[in-house]
Design an enzyme around this catalytic site. Sequence first.
Site, mmCIF file in Angstrom:
data_model
loop_
_atom_site.group_PDB
_atom_site.id
_atom_site.type_symbol
_atom_site.label_atom_id
_atom_site.label_comp_id
_atom_site.label_asym_id
_atom_site.label_seq_id
_atom_site.Cartn_x
_atom_site.Cartn_y
_atom_site.Cartn_z
ATOM 1 N N ASN A 122 -10.332 -0.809 -0.214
ATOM 2 C CA ASN A 122 -8.878 -0.729 -0.116
ATOM 3 C C ASN A 122 -8.280 -1.304 -1.395
ATOM 4 O O ASN A 122 -8.355 -2.507 -1.634
ATOM 5 C CB ASN A 122 -8.409 -1.517 1.111
ATOM 6 C CG ASN A 122 -6.907 -1.503 1.300
ATOM 7 O OD1 ASN A 122 -6.151 -1.186 0.388
ATOM 8 N ND2 ASN A 122 -6.450 -1.866 2.488
ATOM 9 N N HIS B 88 -3.542 6.694 2.430
ATOM 10 C CA HIS B 88 -3.931 5.399 1.881
ATOM 11 C C HIS B 88 -5.342 5.075 2.348
ATOM 12 O O HIS B 88 -5.669 5.219 3.526
ATOM 13 C CB HIS B 88 -2.938 4.324 2.343
ATOM 14 C CG HIS B 88 -3.430 2.930 2.135
ATOM 15 N ND1 HIS B 88 -3.986 2.498 0.953
ATOM 16 C CD2 HIS B 88 -3.463 1.860 2.985
ATOM 17 C CE1 HIS B 88 -4.334 1.222 1.078
ATOM 18 N NE2 HIS B 88 -4.033 0.821 2.299
ATOM 19 N N CYS C 24 0.806 -1.220 0.000
ATOM 20 C CA CYS C 24 0.000 0.000 0.000
ATOM 21 C C CYS C 24 0.843 1.276 0.000
ATOM 22 O O CYS C 24 0.297 2.366 -0.179
ATOM 23 C CB CYS C 24 -0.941 -0.007 1.197
ATOM 24 S SG CYS C 24 -1.964 -1.500 1.293
#
Length: 334
Positions: free
Chosen positions: A290, A259, A122
């Site tokens: 996500n 993020h 990420c």
Amino acid sequence: MSKIKPAKGSPYARILGVGGYRPTRVVPNEVILETIDSSDEWIRSRSGIATRHWASPAETVAAMSVEASGKALADAGVSPEQIGAVIVSTVSHFKQTPAVATEIAHRVGAVKPAAFDISAGCAGFGYGLTLAKGMVVEGSAQYVLVIGVERLSDLTDLEDRATAFLFGDGAGAVVVGPSDEPAIGPTVWGSEGDKSETIKQTVPWDEYLGKGGGEKFPAITQEGQAVFRWAVFEMAKVAQQALDAAGITAADLDVFIPHQANMRIIDSMVKTLKLPEHVTVARDVETTGNTSAASIPLAMERLLATGAAKSGDTALVIGFGAGLVYAATVVTLP
């Protein structure tokens, strides 16, 4: 005395354009509830996620990247032939070699660029952005295409109550090029390998193949509470360090693009950083889930497209995830 000539790059680098691609299929929480014992209310309260996008067989890592890249190039006003390097961050391209960056570079029309993949979870977009900045300033590439792309639906265990609802698919891309003024700040990045077991692939590929595929396909798993605590407390410190490195304070920010892991993490970071009310905060996770390396450029693209942020705004971006790795920097939005 060295005989090497000095680099002839740009004094600074900036993001010139951004593009995103979300798969056409929108998956609401109700679909996730078909395989786990939970509720829409529980998923929303724990993660803030209402929907996510899942890719069709035709929406491959390369195909999504090409779509996002085309938009980024058009937004930047840069032709494919001007691209000197293509950097792709992904953990969901299943070919060990060649790098998917080479296929993407060919399909967007770049001519013999440097092309390679990176695996930084990420935080991958931040890693790629930092590498691109260095290339432009050093002079090895005038324009660099940086892509974050994932098909995490391929690595999701739909029977895992802790993670089945988290992940989505998509691609985000930016074009990095020369600038006459600082527009990408110093990067604060690093890793904490002693915590690498908190987010990981359930089964290594060699073990899975060695058993003839006689168990569940490998998926991403995580220790939710440990990750939450680390992200909230440690990443707020990293974000502050990035502000300090750029020579600004939270009051100088226009936009915060963390993020898109979890709405609770985002809200907690906003509180810890004491961001003023005027700062626009990306909360793309609600409808995108996500998407790991793709989450920051996708969120950036949506903020600009909707008018929630504008060209020239000062934004703090921070990515964090498996490894555990992180990268934060301050940028001027394209």
